[in-house]
Write an enzyme that holds these catalytic residues in place. Sequence first.
Site, short mmCIF file in Angstrom:
data_model
loop_
_atom_site.label_atom_id
_atom_site.label_comp_id
_atom_site.label_asym_id
_atom_site.label_seq_id
_atom_site.Cartn_x
_atom_site.Cartn_y
_atom_site.Cartn_z
N HIS A 161 0.83 -1.21 0.00
CA HIS A 161 0.00 0.00 0.00
C HIS A 161 0.87 1.26 0.00
O HIS A 161 0.60 2.20 -0.76
CB HIS A 161 -0.90 0.00 1.24
CG HIS A 161 -1.70 1.26 1.40
ND1 HIS A 161 -2.94 1.42 0.83
CD2 HIS A 161 -1.42 2.42 2.05
CE1 HIS A 161 -3.40 2.63 1.13
NE2 HIS A 161 -2.49 3.26 1.86
N GLU A 162 1.91 1.27 0.82
CA GLU A 162 2.78 2.45 0.87
C GLU A 162 3.54 2.65 -0.44
O GLU A 162 3.75 3.78 -0.88
CB GLU A 162 3.75 2.34 2.05
CG GLU A 162 3.07 2.29 3.42
CD GLU A 162 2.07 3.41 3.63
OE1 GLU A 162 2.27 4.52 3.07
OE2 GLU A 162 1.08 3.19 4.35
N HIS B 38 1.56 4.55 -2.92
CA HIS B 38 1.69 6.01 -2.85
C HIS B 38 2.92 6.49 -3.61
O HIS B 38 2.89 7.55 -4.25
CB HIS B 38 1.77 6.45 -1.39
CG HIS B 38 0.49 6.34 -0.65
ND1 HIS B 38 -0.70 6.84 -1.15
CD2 HIS B 38 0.20 5.80 0.57
CE1 HIS B 38 -1.67 6.61 -0.26
NE2 HIS B 38 -1.15 5.97 0.78
#
Length: 227
Positions: A99-100, A103
Amino acid sequence: MEFLGPYTPLILLVFVASMLIQGYLTRTYSRWSQVRNPRNLTGADVARLMLDANGLGHVPVNAVPGNLSDHYDPIRKTVNLSQGVYGVPSVSAMAVAAHEVGHAIQDKVRMPALLLRGRLAVPLSLGMNLAPWLLMAGIVLQLTGLIWVGVILFGAALLFHLVTLPVEFDASRRALAYLDTHNLTGSPEGQKGAQAVLTAAALTYVAGFAMALAQFLNVLGMARNRS
């Protein structure tokens, strides 16, 4: 009762819901933190693989203290993973790390919502620290103008939370797509776990938006009643 607006009960309801959602996230994260992912990859391993696969080999993956303190730093261009993610080969760690990196990919492609959120973050942080004080001062001093300034600042915070939703949802979408495409979840159970962790995290952002909306409606009602 001067400081209680017409939507105070809604704020209390959203607050309770937010606490329940936070508890659900904690339980879900903890459950899947106990399940080793089939590939035996740590969060750092997953982040490195996903970064390299997306032409971001120059972006470092760092370990940071804290629990669920994972984040991507768009200023320093670093993926920062918490102690329970960085060196742990669990399903939760895999999902959070991916998920990070989502980004980081958004930053690479210059996702408009991410860029807007970045521009809003600092000024809105300062504004939200002032907003409650301006609101109280306006009520005590009977200065309607100050109350409306507080309303505007609460509205700006609502905008920030609204912009945050597509950013976070898109990062999770990218994470799950990468994990599935490269078969890193390894099994239906692993896929289910990664989906559960990211869904629980997404609900916290929905709760944040709901709270910002309730607060805005509340101060707006207060301002209208005093106009």
